[in-house]
Design a protein around this motif. Structure first.
Motif, PDB file in Angstrom:
ATOM      1  N   GLY A 157      -2.437  10.643   6.475  1.00  0.00           N
ATOM      2  CA  GLY A 157      -1.940  10.252   5.155  1.00  0.00           C
ATOM      3  C   GLY A 157      -0.620   9.498   5.190  1.00  0.00           C
ATOM      4  O   GLY A 157      -0.241   8.844   4.220  1.00  0.00           O
ATOM      5  N   ALA A 158       0.108   9.591   6.289  1.00  0.00           N
ATOM      6  CA  ALA A 158       1.377   8.879   6.395  1.00  0.00           C
ATOM      7  C   ALA A 158       1.137   7.369   6.440  1.00  0.00           C
ATOM      8  O   ALA A 158       0.032   6.919   6.758  1.00  0.00           O
ATOM      9  CB  ALA A 158       2.123   9.323   7.652  1.00  0.00           C
ATOM     10  N   ILE A 159       2.159   6.616   6.090  1.00  0.00           N
ATOM     11  CA  ILE A 159       2.089   5.171   6.239  1.00  0.00           C
ATOM     12  C   ILE A 159       3.214   4.743   7.176  1.00  0.00           C
ATOM     13  O   ILE A 159       4.140   5.518   7.440  1.00  0.00           O
ATOM     14  CB  ILE A 159       2.170   4.442   4.879  1.00  0.00           C
ATOM     15  N   GLY A 160       3.123   3.514   7.681  1.00  0.00           N
ATOM     16  CA  GLY A 160       4.138   3.102   8.636  1.00  0.00           C
ATOM     17  C   GLY A 160       4.274   1.610   8.718  1.00  0.00           C
ATOM     18  O   GLY A 160       3.471   0.866   8.136  1.00  0.00           O
ATOM     19  N   ILE A 186       4.857   0.996   0.811  1.00  0.00           N
ATOM     20  CA  ILE A 186       5.415  -0.046   1.673  1.00  0.00           C
ATOM     21  C   ILE A 186       4.876  -1.379   1.183  1.00  0.00           C
ATOM     22  O   ILE A 186       3.675  -1.520   0.947  1.00  0.00           O
ATOM     23  CB  ILE A 186       5.001   0.189   3.145  1.00  0.00           C
ATOM     24  N   GLU A 245      -5.873   2.380   9.620  1.00  0.00           N
ATOM     25  CA  GLU A 245      -5.990   1.017   9.106  1.00  0.00           C
ATOM     26  C   GLU A 245      -4.698   0.271   9.359  1.00  0.00           C
ATOM     27  O   GLU A 245      -3.626   0.866   9.361  1.00  0.00           O
ATOM     28  CB  GLU A 245      -6.258   1.070   7.593  1.00  0.00           C
ATOM     29  N   LEU A 267       0.866   0.232   8.734  1.00  0.00           N
ATOM     30  CA  LEU A 267      -0.124   1.166   9.257  1.00  0.00           C
ATOM     31  C   LEU A 267      -0.454   2.222   8.219  1.00  0.00           C
ATOM     32  O   LEU A 267       0.399   2.604   7.412  1.00  0.00           O
ATOM     33  CB  LEU A 267       0.453   1.884  10.489  1.00  0.00           C
ATOM     34  N   ARG A 268      -1.674   2.684   8.270  1.00  0.00           N
ATOM     35  CA  ARG A 268      -2.051   3.875   7.514  1.00  0.00           C
ATOM     36  C   ARG A 268      -2.602   4.864   8.532  1.00  0.00           C
ATOM     37  O   ARG A 268      -3.490   4.529   9.314  1.00  0.00           O
ATOM     38  CB  ARG A 268      -3.103   3.504   6.479  1.00  0.00           C
ATOM     39  N   THR A 324       5.058   6.956  -2.717  1.00  0.00           N
ATOM     40  CA  THR A 324       5.488   6.465  -1.406  1.00  0.00           C
ATOM     41  C   THR A 324       4.797   5.121  -1.204  1.00  0.00           C
ATOM     42  O   THR A 324       3.586   5.042  -1.370  1.00  0.00           O
ATOM     43  CB  THR A 324       5.047   7.452  -0.304  1.00  0.00           C
ATOM     44  N   HIS A 359       0.864  -1.181   0.000  1.00  0.00           N
ATOM     45  CA  HIS A 359       0.000   0.000   0.000  1.00  0.00           C
ATOM     46  C   HIS A 359       0.904   1.237   0.000  1.00  0.00           C
ATOM     47  O   HIS A 359       2.109   1.133   0.145  1.00  0.00           O
ATOM     48  CB  HIS A 359      -0.966   0.016   1.188  1.00  0.00           C
ATOM     49  N   GLY A 360       0.316   2.382  -0.206  1.00  0.00           N
ATOM     50  CA  GLY A 360       1.134   3.589  -0.276  1.00  0.00           C
ATOM     51  C   GLY A 360       0.275   4.798  -0.486  1.00  0.00           C
ATOM     52  O   GLY A 360      -0.929   4.770  -0.227  1.00  0.00           O
ATOM     53  N   LEU A 414       2.257  11.410  -1.759  1.00  0.00           N
ATOM     54  CA  LEU A 414       2.561  12.396  -0.719  1.00  0.00           C
ATOM     55  C   LEU A 414       3.546  13.445  -1.202  1.00  0.00           C
ATOM     56  O   LEU A 414       3.759  14.450  -0.560  1.00  0.00           O
ATOM     57  CB  LEU A 414       3.117  11.683   0.522  1.00  0.00           C
TER      58      LEU A 414
END
Lengths: 342, 342, 342, 342
Positions: free
Chosen positions: B224-227, A216, B193, B219-220, A214, A197-198, A201
């Motif tokens: 808007g960031a992802i992790g 992952i 999410e 993570l979302r 962006t 997912h991404g 950004l």
């Protein structure tokens, strides 16, 4: 075999870099270079390097019985055609990544190569990087036991031009494809399943072309290990390429290369220079070593270090990631093999 | 308010550690300690520290009008009951994480706390770590621009005992819950999410209890960031706790703390000692600082730095991860709020 | 001037390395190579690289009007003679360090060079190292304010053979001479006074030849800064070459280069590989850059980056250190200029 | 012996810090504190910490049979008198460094201590630092073989006030004295000879008092090793305290401690925070550990870890350095023992 005689197809930036590197190798000879847009400028460039033949059509390369191997450095959409023609002409092949934008076309080309019995090496240059080679070596040597997790960070200093984004194939096929190969290389295992997912950004232009900037991707390997790749089109501090493998007996991690080791301490804090700017600086030695090994394998009939199968697997992983984003769920590589190209 | 008078509930390891730290603080006083198994050993320990009252039932704590606040350090299954009783008695509360094994029970307890108008701080001690605080500070200060990716590594040196695994609630609720809170803390955003997967790569005992010992959660965030969080129950080289936040203007990354800075160079290579062994060593200062801030907030009526909402969000994220593993797909925190506890 | 045509004097290891580097430079041409022991082996080596002329006597080099410049890579005792003959023949000169074992002979040779009006560059290759260049750049740019202290560590991985020790000129003239030049380079100042002492701690063979294998020299610079160089003939962990400049506004420090950035963490601790082994690995790029600049200066009539004066100063400092050890006290460079060679 | 009962002489900054540390130790009790300027402020401070007795004259301390040991934290010029009185009263002694400004007076005081048969520990707190202890441990354990070179960097963040400079005893006696002790500690050998030089590069006020603000001392140890200490009164980037020991089988080096491990990467470069500001931050744990060991040695009759002899040797080295600067040549510690104090 004496010196390996090489024909280069495609005289863009990477074609010329490969040519320069080959010119410095005692076991290789650049016999000819072909480019659709062969002009005086290219002729002059070739003359200054003792490359006698400059062609606008690769056909003469394939028909030249003196040429042992070709380097395919042309645009991606021409790879399949050149691979098949080279294979049928009995030339060994070094092809830049990806083989194609359609993994099923890639599969067909690999079949042709196999039938022809020639060698095919894919240009996953990062496998030859001093840092990543050391990771692989430690893992293979049992230094960290059984691998449990593979973590890859892959960030470019700048996004590509909008023109390129349109035709790049997207972040998974264009950029993360290197990391899929790296993941397999350091894990010593194929990938079984992915979830990706991404977001957009950095620049809305990516969204305009249905792309992400962006992303992952999490991976499940056939040997039970799990992994994650994080990818960004823009790291303002420079090219960021790190790998970590964690296992039952420890971990091995590599970070970036730097232009120098200087540490500057002032009243404001401690400072050092940014990492080497981009792939040409960072992977300079790797570009040389991948060719050296290709030449050596062709000359001595040894199996190439990065096979067509490696190229195929990386492309298949990219396709699975594209599907994962589209479907919003994890995707197995086995199932995606029966699905149409995206 | 003068010195804050504290009653401690639960005299296990963490209860005693908190007691020792409070004893060294000029603004706090440990009035009493209660434990189901209050014995001579505990009485002796308390006497040696000037803690006058040792109880086997927390009730007297709640009824003591001199006590301003309680620290709940008992087993997780008793938290809810103690929180509700303390709140109804008008005591401010510091409670170890997690509030409970059932996020909906947690929600109900928070409602009681809110109605009572007392303070509730959750023991997410890592927010007070010098490294992670610096990350948060840099991100909040705009030092890396808009956050794009949050990466957390969280690995314990040794797996817990089999007895504990059975009742731990699993890797997400027991271990990664700290990292969910850390992710929200450094991202400055709630999680929207998750997708989680993992394996049993260290010890089959985890599988026997339906648990994982190795896991990755992506993570979302709402901003808007992802992790991504990677978690292992066993890093043989020691406690491995790292955080990186990558954004539009740069990145900030913290690594582990070490017992010393010695670099030993020999003919075999360059060597340094492993990181600080485990949480008691690594987060020593953080344990002190979380209590200092709790005392300060109680004394001056300021909002606590880690709220019940923070505890609830971390538990909800853990539940979403459990569902994600069970269902094999990403799960939104909003939807899991309507699903039964797992 | 078109391509600079070069004659190389001395076909030992360093002569051949320089030749290889020149062959890859578009602005240089290796016209001839001479060596006292020119044999079939050398002829073959030269033929394989397109070097047409192999001589056993340098005289023909000097008389060849096509040759613009010579590289003097022969044994130290022949430098003076070759420099003077080259200068009189009007050839520009690149000479390996030291110019001679007798600083007064060096001075006379420099006079001949000056009268002849040719260029003379001394082979202090370390000035071209990416790390040390960055130190110089920071200091010159005012990044650390006024320099107060210069610290140099210089340790070889292995002592030289006993045969070499006998004729080396000793630790100051053979090894630390590079560091004397480095000190002047990064300090931006000449050296005024030295105090040196040391011992024979590695191998008694050094004592047999009146030499030291471990030494420390402290320096006083004309600009008021002070400095220290520590030197060892044997660092079992590899080539150790570090520089630090400390000043009124901060400090800049560089450490070694490594073959990779891998950090391996196990139950025993954290490991990484030793630094690059020795000068050929560490200063590979510096050897190329010193020649590139020499070629550029010859071609465009620009002053060379390492002058005869630089060579003279380093030799004078070495002589002062030898006197300092002999006399057991600090020695000024000005006074040693009036004393006999040691 | 039960708890060790302590009387503290001198209630300045360091006296109070020691008191706070003792208050947290279960094996010690602060019975009384004396200070020439005992006022209400001090009385209040003591009352808040349960220290019952505050005196303006130390005499009552010596006469109190309940007091086992004294901490001498008063100004340097009063040390000798207090040591002798404490020794004669049969109290064990912990004394801040230096014992006195006159090494011969120090010797006489040591004789009194020895005759009295009490313990005397000197406050060289750095021996208890986690980093330096690790260096010592590696060297003593044979990890680097035979020590060849000891290198110490010692730089303060800010120069002291002009008032203090006047009475400090100068850079060798006031500042480098710690480093002389450190050198002996890590080398495992006494110092035989020194050569020192330096300059006034930071502030002319040092010159006004015949002092230096920047200095380098080179050392020759009795075990054959050589060493160097570099010292500055002002490192704008903070307290800089590093040690390296190089030997026949490798080296061990320690660098500074930092407030956090954060690395911030931006378009400008890579930053991290400056080291811990000054000695109170850097040596916090060391101050605690030196007292813990003192208490333990007094309680159990074990020899103290830093003896009067250690204090004497450091002072003698400082005197030798002062003579070396004055005479402009190396000075042996043995000869300076027969020279008058400077």
């Amino acid at each position: 075999m004496n010196k390996v005689k090489i024909g280069i197809i495609g005289a863009g930036r990477i074609g010329k870099i490969h040519a320069e590197h080959l010119l410095a190798m005692t076991q290789a000879e650049v016999t000819a270079i072909s480019d659709l847009f062969a002009d005086d400028h290219l002729r002059q460039w070739a003359a200054g390097r003792g490359i006698g033949t400059v062609l606008s059509d690769a056909d003469a390369l394939f028909q030249n019985p003196d040429i042992d191997a070709v380097l395919i450095c042309s645009s991606t959409d021409s790879h399949i055609d050149f691979i098949e023609r080279a294979a049928k002409a009995g030339k060994h092949i070094f092809c830049e990544k990806p083989v194609s934008m359609d993994v099923f076309q890639t599969q067909k080309a690999l079949d042709v190569v196999n039938s022809a019995g020639v060698q095919l090496q894919i240009g996953f240059n990062r496998r030859f990087d001093h840092n990543f080679k050391r990771v692989r070596e430690v893992v293979q040597g049992g230094g960290i036991g059984q691998p449990h997790m593979i973590k890859i960070t892959s960030r470019d200093p700048n996004p590509p031009h909008a023109d390129y984004i349109k035709v790049s194939g997207g972040i998974f096929q264009d950029m993360m494809i290197h990391d899929f190969d790296m993941a397999r290389y350091v894990a010593g295992s194929d990938i079984e399943e992915v979830y990706a997912h991404g977001g957009v950004l950095i620049d809305p232009v990516f969204a305009e072309h249905g792309d992400l900037d962006t992303a992952i991707a999490t991976l499940r390997f056939e040997n039970g290990a799990i992994g994650v790749i994080d990818c960004s089109r823009q790291a303002v501090y420079g090219y960021d390429q790190r790998v970590e493998v964690f296992g039952s007996k420890g971990s091995v991690a590599v970070t970036n290369d730097y232009p120098n080791t200087a540490e500057i301490s002032t009243a404001e804090g401690i400072f050092r220079d940014k990492p080497l700017h981009f792939f040409l600086e960072r992977y300079d030695g790797a570009y040389i070593d991948e060719l050296k090994q290709f030449i050596d394998c062709v000359q001595h009939g040894k199996p190439v270090p990065v096979s067509g199968y490696d190229g195929f697997q990386a492309e298949l992983t990219a396709l699975a990631c594209k599907y994962s984003v589209k479907l919003g769920k994890p995707v197995k590589l086995k199932e995606v093999q029966t699905w149409p190209n995206l």
